[in-house]
Write a protein that holds these residues in place. Structure first.
Motif, mmCIF file in Angstrom:
data_model
loop_
_atom_site.group_PDB
_atom_site.id
_atom_site.type_symbol
_atom_site.label_atom_id
_atom_site.label_comp_id
_atom_site.label_asym_id
_atom_site.label_seq_id
_atom_site.Cartn_x
_atom_site.Cartn_y
_atom_site.Cartn_z
ATOM 1 N N LYS A 215 0.816 -1.222 0.000
ATOM 2 C CA LYS A 215 0.000 0.000 0.000
ATOM 3 C C LYS A 215 0.846 1.266 0.000
ATOM 4 C CE LYS A 215 -4.142 -1.879 0.343
ATOM 5 N NZ LYS A 215 -4.263 -2.903 1.350
ATOM 6 N N ARG A 216 2.169 1.108 -0.126
ATOM 7 C CA ARG A 216 3.029 2.268 0.071
ATOM 8 C C ARG A 216 2.691 3.448 -0.842
ATOM 9 N NH1 ARG A 216 7.206 3.588 3.205
ATOM 10 N NH2 ARG A 216 7.361 1.477 3.970
ATOM 11 N N SER A 217 2.536 3.185 -2.124
ATOM 12 C CA SER A 217 2.317 4.326 -3.010
ATOM 13 C C SER A 217 0.957 4.969 -2.736
ATOM 14 C CB SER A 217 2.464 3.914 -4.477
ATOM 15 O OG SER A 217 1.547 2.902 -4.776
ATOM 16 N N ARG A 218 -0.014 4.170 -2.350
ATOM 17 C CA ARG A 218 -1.317 4.754 -2.005
ATOM 18 C C ARG A 218 -1.206 5.653 -0.786
ATOM 19 N NH1 ARG A 218 -6.370 0.785 -1.628
ATOM 20 N NH2 ARG A 218 -7.301 2.579 -0.588
ATOM 21 N N VAL A 219 -0.438 5.176 0.205
ATOM 22 C CA VAL A 219 -0.239 5.965 1.424
ATOM 23 C C VAL A 219 0.471 7.277 1.086
ATOM 24 C CG1 VAL A 219 1.003 6.069 3.625
ATOM 25 C CG2 VAL A 219 -0.260 4.000 2.999
ATOM 26 N N GLU A 220 1.497 7.167 0.235
ATOM 27 C CA GLU A 220 2.236 8.375 -0.128
ATOM 28 C C GLU A 220 1.322 9.387 -0.809
ATOM 29 O OE1 GLU A 220 6.742 6.498 -0.518
ATOM 30 O OE2 GLU A 220 5.535 6.746 -2.332
ATOM 31 N N GLN A 221 0.477 8.890 -1.685
ATOM 32 C CA GLN A 221 -0.464 9.759 -2.373
ATOM 33 C C GLN A 221 -1.416 10.429 -1.384
ATOM 34 O OE1 GLN A 221 0.096 10.599 -5.542
ATOM 35 N NE2 GLN A 221 -1.402 12.171 -4.949
ATOM 36 N N PHE A 222 -1.851 9.633 -0.417
ATOM 37 C CA PHE A 222 -2.776 10.143 0.602
ATOM 38 C C PHE A 222 -2.138 11.274 1.400
ATOM 39 C CE2 PHE A 222 -4.466 10.063 4.943
ATOM 40 C CZ PHE A 222 -5.812 10.268 4.680
ATOM 41 N N VAL A 223 -0.892 11.057 1.807
ATOM 42 C CA VAL A 223 -0.199 12.082 2.584
ATOM 43 C C VAL A 223 -0.009 13.346 1.737
ATOM 44 C CG1 VAL A 223 1.901 12.667 3.863
ATOM 45 C CG2 VAL A 223 0.963 10.359 4.022
ATOM 46 N N LEU A 224 0.335 13.141 0.458
ATOM 47 C CA LEU A 224 0.497 14.291 -0.441
ATOM 48 C C LEU A 224 -0.797 15.083 -0.547
ATOM 49 C CD1 LEU A 224 2.727 12.825 -3.286
ATOM 50 C CD2 LEU A 224 3.290 14.754 -1.779
ATOM 51 N N ASN A 225 -1.902 14.382 -0.622
ATOM 52 C CA ASN A 225 -3.191 15.063 -0.691
ATOM 53 C C ASN A 225 -3.441 15.905 0.548
ATOM 54 O OD1 ASN A 225 -3.709 13.972 -3.157
ATOM 55 N ND2 ASN A 225 -5.041 12.323 -2.389
ATOM 56 N N GLN A 226 -3.117 15.335 1.698
ATOM 57 C CA GLN A 226 -3.270 16.079 2.944
ATOM 58 C C GLN A 226 -2.411 17.343 2.919
ATOM 59 O OE1 GLN A 226 -4.933 15.383 6.193
ATOM 60 N NE2 GLN A 226 -6.265 14.290 4.768
ATOM 61 N N MET A 227 -1.181 17.175 2.472
ATOM 62 C CA MET A 227 -0.281 18.331 2.403
ATOM 63 C C MET A 227 -0.825 19.377 1.438
ATOM 64 S SD MET A 227 3.499 16.817 2.181
ATOM 65 C CE MET A 227 4.293 15.835 3.379
ATOM 66 N N ASN A 228 -1.362 18.901 0.325
ATOM 67 C CA ASN A 228 -1.896 19.825 -0.670
ATOM 68 C C ASN A 228 -3.063 20.629 -0.113
ATOM 69 O OD1 ASN A 228 0.008 19.085 -2.503
ATOM 70 N ND2 ASN A 228 -1.299 17.555 -3.525
ATOM 71 N N SER A 229 -3.775 20.027 0.857
ATOM 72 C CA SER A 229 -4.862 20.829 1.426
ATOM 73 C C SER A 229 -4.396 21.563 2.681
ATOM 74 C CB SER A 229 -6.101 19.965 1.677
ATOM 75 O OG SER A 229 -5.757 18.758 2.281
ATOM 76 N N GLY A 230 -3.063 21.692 2.805
ATOM 77 C CA GLY A 230 -2.550 22.570 3.853
ATOM 78 C C GLY A 230 -2.168 21.897 5.165
ATOM 79 N N ARG A 231 -2.399 20.612 5.261
ATOM 80 C CA ARG A 231 -2.056 19.931 6.515
ATOM 81 C C ARG A 231 -0.570 19.575 6.537
ATOM 82 N NH1 ARG A 231 -6.314 21.265 6.282
ATOM 83 N NH2 ARG A 231 -5.174 23.011 7.158
ATOM 84 N N GLN A 232 -0.118 19.119 7.717
ATOM 85 C CA GLN A 232 1.272 18.696 7.868
ATOM 86 C C GLN A 232 1.333 17.245 8.328
ATOM 87 O OE1 GLN A 232 1.542 22.329 10.216
ATOM 88 N NE2 GLN A 232 3.732 22.335 9.713
ATOM 89 N N ALA A 233 2.533 16.654 8.168
ATOM 90 C CA ALA A 233 2.642 15.221 8.458
ATOM 91 C C ALA A 233 3.895 14.891 9.252
ATOM 92 C CB ALA A 233 2.651 14.439 7.150
ATOM 93 N N TYR A 234 3.812 13.783 9.966
ATOM 94 C CA TYR A 234 4.987 13.220 10.636
ATOM 95 C C TYR A 234 5.285 11.860 10.009
ATOM 96 C CZ TYR A 234 3.862 16.291 14.642
ATOM 97 O OH TYR A 234 3.590 17.345 15.466
ATOM 98 N N PHE A 235 6.563 11.595 9.802
ATOM 99 C CA PHE A 235 6.976 10.241 9.443
ATOM 100 C C PHE A 235 7.895 9.743 10.547
ATOM 101 C CE2 PHE A 235 5.740 12.051 5.456
ATOM 102 C CZ PHE A 235 5.178 10.999 4.755
ATOM 103 N N ILE A 236 7.528 8.650 11.164
ATOM 104 C CA ILE A 236 8.382 8.112 12.221
ATOM 105 C C ILE A 236 9.204 6.965 11.653
ATOM 106 C CG2 ILE A 236 8.483 7.143 14.539
ATOM 107 C CD1 ILE A 236 7.227 9.948 14.361
ATOM 108 N N CYS A 237 10.502 7.138 11.741
ATOM 109 C CA CYS A 237 11.442 6.184 11.173
ATOM 110 C C CYS A 237 11.425 4.873 11.913
ATOM 111 C CB CYS A 237 12.841 6.754 11.317
ATOM 112 S SG CYS A 237 13.279 7.620 9.890
ATOM 113 N N PRO A 238 11.906 3.855 11.208
ATOM 114 C CA PRO A 238 12.015 2.563 11.875
ATOM 115 C C PRO A 238 12.788 2.714 13.175
ATOM 116 C CG PRO A 238 12.654 2.379 9.589
ATOM 117 C CD PRO A 238 12.386 3.820 9.838
#
Ligand code: ADP
Ligand code: MG
Length: 683
Positions: free
Chosen positions: A452-475
């Protein structure tokens, strides 16, 4: 030989070796006898070669199956190599830097080897096994051998020999920390017997009885200290905060209405602050339940009553954030807030120290730097620790030790099952904020696989595009900041070259300088950075309401409570928020754990499940929780024993509150010793 004698009296312990023992906290014969094994090697079980399994530490009884090779390895090491057999199979053995082994191997028909089994293809192998000729007297094989906590330069053999010598030469009885009446009541062997057995168990059964007895003793010492501390505290005297009513005014000035739970807890704390008994209270409240404002409210009361209040946070980021928050909350009331941190400039630090010393600052916020001895308060009356489980018991005591008579409040976000909080916080009263502010949206949580990685990436990009911010927690990598920093950099590189090319993404990890961290956090808070690639440094407290997505890599490696804490970084504003858990392992326990994360947001439920599924060891990472280090006792498996010890401690103190009778002498000494760093409990 006497218990008080220095270990230097033992044969084979000279100045140098004694120093190594000192590193282990062993100075006297008594210390040595109380230096308990960390584990044992069971050399009683003889295994056949055909039944050897990878990773086993076992004995085999074998003879040579061919010649002995003697050669130098590429790195110059002297190697002895041989094949041995017991008729059921062949085992390859190797010794490094042990040329003398060759003679022993040639000297007997049959011998016993003890070592750890590795498989090379289908062939079992032992490296540097213990070798003994089968019929030799005083064998080290055929026994249960203790393995001690050790230090570089000191071998297990050194410690074993020292302990055995001490046990042989000891010419006086070992005093008993468990009074005779308790030994009878709880069916425990004497200390003397237990110590002899724990260092050289005759059998598994003897060992179990000895361990139980020593575990009971440890719990008894701990619980007696805790119970005594609690009752002693009740006799102490702290400033009486005359003005707690002012909290109502403070609450009126807030931009929101307090929840009922917040009000209740503030009332509980205020009741404590109005009395002269020093408060020692723990506030448990789930992530986002609004603990900071509760602390602020009571700090306000402290200041209005003429005292200073201090707040200590586990990380620089969090301390800074508390500082900004409190400054805002207190500005309308003309209360000056000082800030101390390890990373700040000397001038800045001096200025702040001055304000703290002359009383200009009513409120002080800081990290550990706050508790260094150089900090002199004008009139400290209340110390708040935002703990989130990063602090140990000792640091907590250090801050309250600033002025012996102050009120102490500890705030924690990880809900602890009741039984455990009794041990961790047995000396504290407990308040619980069991309600979240109204209007919080559920954080939608999904556990996904790599597909599901590319779908997740797209989802996060969409959130960013609508002005939101994101956290990625590394392994989650090993507990090393260097490795962790590398992992973050790698991940960031991946992000910048892939789907997130050209987006404003920055890293945040423990290796960065304070100023860098602050800069990144500030820009993230202002919305100049769209996403953070971070380690668990952001686990505690970071508050950016515009962040709406969190992606956690290798989620199965985190504890559920930790995931819950991490997830609490989103869903802090009005936006619908999401948490996406990437899981690579498909084990059933991992799946079940992820399912819990998706289904509930109740921290207590999550903590209990975590305990149930992962077992106590991992849940109770002792370091993380600042639990007293247990030697003989295991807090989970010995829960029943702990309860008995707790009861026993109460009985003992009821009968002899100051542990003055001769029967209690040793218990008294050990309780004091245990609490040495935190100040004497009993006189
Ligand atoms: P935590 O308990 O995790 O430390 P915080 O104290 O950081 O939670 O509070 C989380 C957020 O909720 C903050 O932005 C705070 O201002 C807000 N908050 C606290 N109490 C209330 C309340 N009663 N109503 C609405 N928002 C609140
Ligand atoms: Mg908080």
């Amino acid at each position: 030989m006497k218990l008080k004698d220095s270990i230097r009296y033992l044969k084979g312990i000279g100045e140098k070796r004694a120093e190594l023992f000192h590193k282990l906290g062993v100075f006297t014969i008594h210390d040595l006898l109380l230096h308990l094994p960390r584990t044992y090697e069971d050399r009683t079980r003889i295994c056949t070669v055909e039944n050897l399994e990878e990773g086993d530490s076992v004995c085999v009884q074998v003879s040579l199956a061919g010649g002995i090779r003697n050669f130098r390895a590429r790195n110059g090491a002297q190697v002895i190599q041989a094949s041995v057999t017991d008729g059921t199979g062949v085992l390859k053995v190797m010794w490094f830097h042990a040329a003398y082994i060759k003679k022993t191997l040639q000297s007997a028909e049959e011998f016993v080897l003890f070592g750890k089994v590795n498989f090379r293809g289908f062939l079992p192998e032992m490296i540097n096994p213990v070798l003994e000729v089968s019929d030799k007297a005083g064998n080290r094989t055929g026994k249960i051998l203790p393995v001690y906590p050790c230090t570089a330069g000191l071998s297990q053999r050194d410690i074993r020999n020292a302990v055995q010598n001490a046990l042989t030469l000891l010419s006086e009885p070992i005093p008993d920390a468990v009074p005779l009446c308790l030994q009878k009541k709880y069916h425990l062997m004497s200390e003397e017997e237990a110590i002899r057995q724990i260092h050289a168990p005759e059998s598994l059964e003897h060992f179990c009885d000895a361990r139980r007895r020593l575990a009971f003793e440890e719990f008894l010492i701990l619980q007696t200290g805790i119970v005594a501390a609690k009752s002693q505290r009740k006799m102490g005297s702290a400033p009486c905060f005359e003005n707690v009513k002012c909290i109502a005014d403070f609450a009126k000035g807030l931009p929101f209405a307090l929840t009922n739970a917040q009000k209740r807890v503030i009332n509980e704390i205020s009741a404590d602050l109005r009395r002269e008994i020093p408060m020692n209270r723990l506030v448990q409240g789930d992530v986002g339940s609004g603990k900071t404002v509760v602390a602020a409210a009571v700090m306000f009361a402290a200041v209005r009553s003429g005292f200073q209040a201090a707040m200590m946070a586990p990380t620089e980021i969090l301390a800074k954030q508390h500082y900004e928050n409190l400054k805002k909350l207190f500005a309308p009331w003309n209360i000056t807030v000082a800030f101390l941190s390890g990373g700040q400039k000397q001038v800045e630090r001096s200025e702040n120290l001055q304000m703290i010393a002359d009383g200009t600052a009513g409120v002080v916020v800081g990290t550990h730097a706050l508790i260094t001895d150089t900090v002199a308060f004008y009139r400290l009356g209340l110390a708040v620790t935002d703990e989130q489980h990063r602090f140990g018991v000792r640091q907590r005591t250090a801050l309250s030790g600033k002025s012996d008579k102050i009120h102490t409040l500890v705030m924690t976000a990880t809900p602890i099952p009741r039984t455990l909080s009794l041990i961790l916080y047995g000396d504290l009263d407990i308040s619980i904020i069991d309600e979240l502010p109204a209007g919080r949206k559920k954080i939608e949580t999904y556990a996904v696989g790599e597909s599901k990685r590319s779908r997740v990436e797209q989802f996060v990009l969409n959130q960013m595009n609508s002005g939101r911010q994101a956290y990625f927690i590394c392994p989650l990598v090993e507990e090393s900041e260097v490795i962790e920093a590398n992992a973050v950099d790698e991940y960031l590189k991946y992000m910048r070259s892939g789907a997130f090319r050209g987006r404003k993404i920055e890293a945040l990890h423990g290796r960065m300088k304070t100023a860098e961290k602050e800069d990144v956090m500030n820009r993230f808070a202002k919305g100049e950075i769209e996403a953070l690639v971070a380690t668990t440094v952001i686990e505690v407290g970071v508050d950016v309401p515009n962040a709406s997505v969190m992606v956690i890599e290798n989620a199965e490696r985190f504890g559920l409570s930790q995931l819950h804490q991490l997830r609490g970084r989103v869903g802090r504003g009005t936006w619908q928020s999401y948490c996406i858990l990437f899981c690579s392992s498909g084990g059933s326990v991992a799946r079940e754990r992820m399912k819990i994360m998706c289904e509930t947001e109740d921290g207590f439920k999550i903590a209990e499940k975590d305990l149930e599924l992962r077992g106590p060891g991992e849940f109770l990472g002792t370091r993380q929780h600042g639990l007293p280090q247990m030697h003989a006792g295991d807090l989970m498996t010995d829960m029943q024993l702990l309860k008995e010890a707790q009861k026993a401690a109460e009985e003992v103190l009821e009968r002899d509150p100051e542990l003055k009778t001769p029967e209690m002498e040793e218990l008294h000494r050990r309780v004091d010793e245990n609490f040495e760093k935190a100040g004497r409990i009993l006189n």
